[in-house]
Design a protein around this motif. Structure first.
Motif, short mmCIF file in Angstrom:
data_model
loop_
_atom_site.label_atom_id
_atom_site.label_comp_id
_atom_site.label_asym_id
_atom_site.label_seq_id
_atom_site.Cartn_x
_atom_site.Cartn_y
_atom_site.Cartn_z
N UNK A 251 0.83 -1.21 0.00
CA UNK A 251 0.00 0.00 0.00
C UNK A 251 0.86 1.26 0.00
N UNK A 252 1.96 1.24 0.75
CA UNK A 252 2.84 2.41 0.79
C UNK A 252 3.48 2.65 -0.57
N UNK A 253 3.88 1.59 -1.25
CA UNK A 253 4.54 1.76 -2.55
C UNK A 253 3.61 2.40 -3.56
N UNK A 254 2.31 2.14 -3.45
CA UNK A 254 1.36 2.78 -4.37
C UNK A 254 1.31 4.29 -4.15
N UNK A 255 1.48 4.73 -2.90
CA UNK A 255 1.52 6.17 -2.65
C UNK A 255 2.72 6.81 -3.33
N UNK A 256 3.82 6.07 -3.45
CA UNK A 256 5.03 6.62 -4.05
C UNK A 256 4.88 6.83 -5.56
N UNK A 257 3.82 6.32 -6.14
CA UNK A 257 3.59 6.54 -7.56
C UNK A 257 3.41 8.03 -7.89
N UNK A 258 3.00 8.81 -6.89
CA UNK A 258 2.80 10.25 -7.12
C UNK A 258 4.09 11.05 -7.08
N UNK A 259 5.19 10.43 -6.65
CA UNK A 259 6.43 11.18 -6.45
C UNK A 259 6.98 11.84 -7.72
N UNK A 260 7.06 11.14 -8.87
CA UNK A 260 7.60 11.80 -10.07
C UNK A 260 6.79 13.03 -10.48
N UNK A 261 5.48 12.92 -10.43
CA UNK A 261 4.65 14.06 -10.83
C UNK A 261 4.80 15.22 -9.85
N UNK A 262 4.93 14.93 -8.55
CA UNK A 262 5.16 15.99 -7.57
C UNK A 262 6.49 16.69 -7.84
N UNK A 263 7.52 15.91 -8.18
CA UNK A 263 8.82 16.51 -8.47
C UNK A 263 8.75 17.41 -9.70
N UNK A 264 7.97 17.01 -10.70
CA UNK A 264 7.79 17.87 -11.87
C UNK A 264 7.18 19.20 -11.47
#
Length: 298
Positions: A251-264
């Motif tokens: 479940x935590x790893x799915x939250x990390x899917x947003x990381x690249x877009x946040x960095x953009x």
């Protein structure tokens, strides 16, 4: 009221707090690349990484000492060395070197493959056999990232891209070993002791690097250093491992899917970078592939 009924609210609260902690970790991680770019305004790449590790180790050591955390058993130190080499030293150094020639947004797309790379290494490390759907999505995600980097680099891979791909591998190894250790000790103890283990090397590296690389202190440069040390390296991993322990790795790893877009988003807001049309398209493509792997793994 049955015992099961009385346990439900507590479980719900645990899931909510775990999700919040893991999400805070993702936000902290998403600021790493822009903060590193800021830090490079004041420090050389080797100095930035070494001083960052020293400061993070001092913060971690303070927490470990204040809470009287016992020293890990001898059998765990080899694993902690892998975590330190991958997460504390390898990933920061390779990405910092890459950011001398690559933009933060470009690096975010490439490193967006990190959750997938970690999943692959974890499958190899644990001996589990994911489904064909998993491997198809993993291969597709790799193709998207390679195609993006080649297209952005004018048809060839540059040194910055090679650094980023190396960073993927060493960080994934560190995450995989850290996840294994987190099953026998609290996750934040893992990163705390890994930082302490690397302290002699990072302290010596700071002395040597600061002797050879010029330092030009600026407000943004110092802010960038403080964030990657206390924010990304310690606080981010602290809340990430705490949240992961409560809600589970999947479940935590799915939250990390947003990381690249946040960095953009941070790259545009904090650095004034202009995104190429391919960057958000590639980022979304990678996220879709990673999401498929998560569902296949489940």
């Amino acid at each position: 009221m049955t015992a099961q009924d009385s346990a439900t609210p507590t479980t719900s609260i645990a899931v909510s707090s775990g999700t919040l902690l893991a999400a805070l970790g993702v936000v902290a991680f998403s600021l790493t690349f822009p903060s590193t770019v800021w830090g490079l305004e004041s420090f050389g790449p080797w100095s930035l990484v070494a001083v960052r590790s020293v400061l993070a180790a001092l913060v971690a050591g303070g927490f470990l000492l204040a809470l009287r955390v016992p020293v890990p058993e001898r059998r765990h130190w080899a694993g902690l060395a892998v975590v330190g080499g991958g997460v504390v030293l390898g990933f920061p150094l390779l990405t910092t070197l890459a950011l001398q020639t690559s933009t933060s947004s470009h690096a975010a797309v490439v490193v967006g493959l990190l959750p997938l790379t970690t999943a692959v290494l974890a499958a190899v490390r644990t001996g589990r056999r994911p489904s064909r759907t998993f491997w198809a999505a993993a291969l597709t995600g790799a193709v998207v990232v390679i195609a993006f980097t080649v297209q952005q680099s004018g048809g060839t891979l540059h040194s910055g891209d090679l650094y980023l791909f190396g960073a993927l591998l060493v960080c994934a190894a560190g995450y995989t070993e850290g996840g294994r250790l987190a099953a026998v000790m609290p996750g934040w103890h893992v990163i705390g002791w890994a930082l302490i283990l690397c302290l002699p090397l990072s302290a010596a590296g700071s002395f040597v690097a600061l002797s050879f690389e010029p330092v030009h202190l600026t407000a943004r440069g110092v802010t960038g250093l403080l964030w990657v040390a206390a924010g990304s390296t310690f606080f981010g991993l602290y809340v990430w491992y705490r949240g992961m322990a409560e809600i589970g790795i999947a479940r935590a790893s799915q939250l990390q899917l947003a990381q690249p877009l946040l960095t953009l988003v941070w790259s545009v807001a904090l650095l004034g970078e202009r995104l190429s049309p391919a960057a958000p398209v590639a980022a979304v493509g990678v996220l879709v592939c990673i999401a498929v792997t998560q569902r296949a793994r489940a």
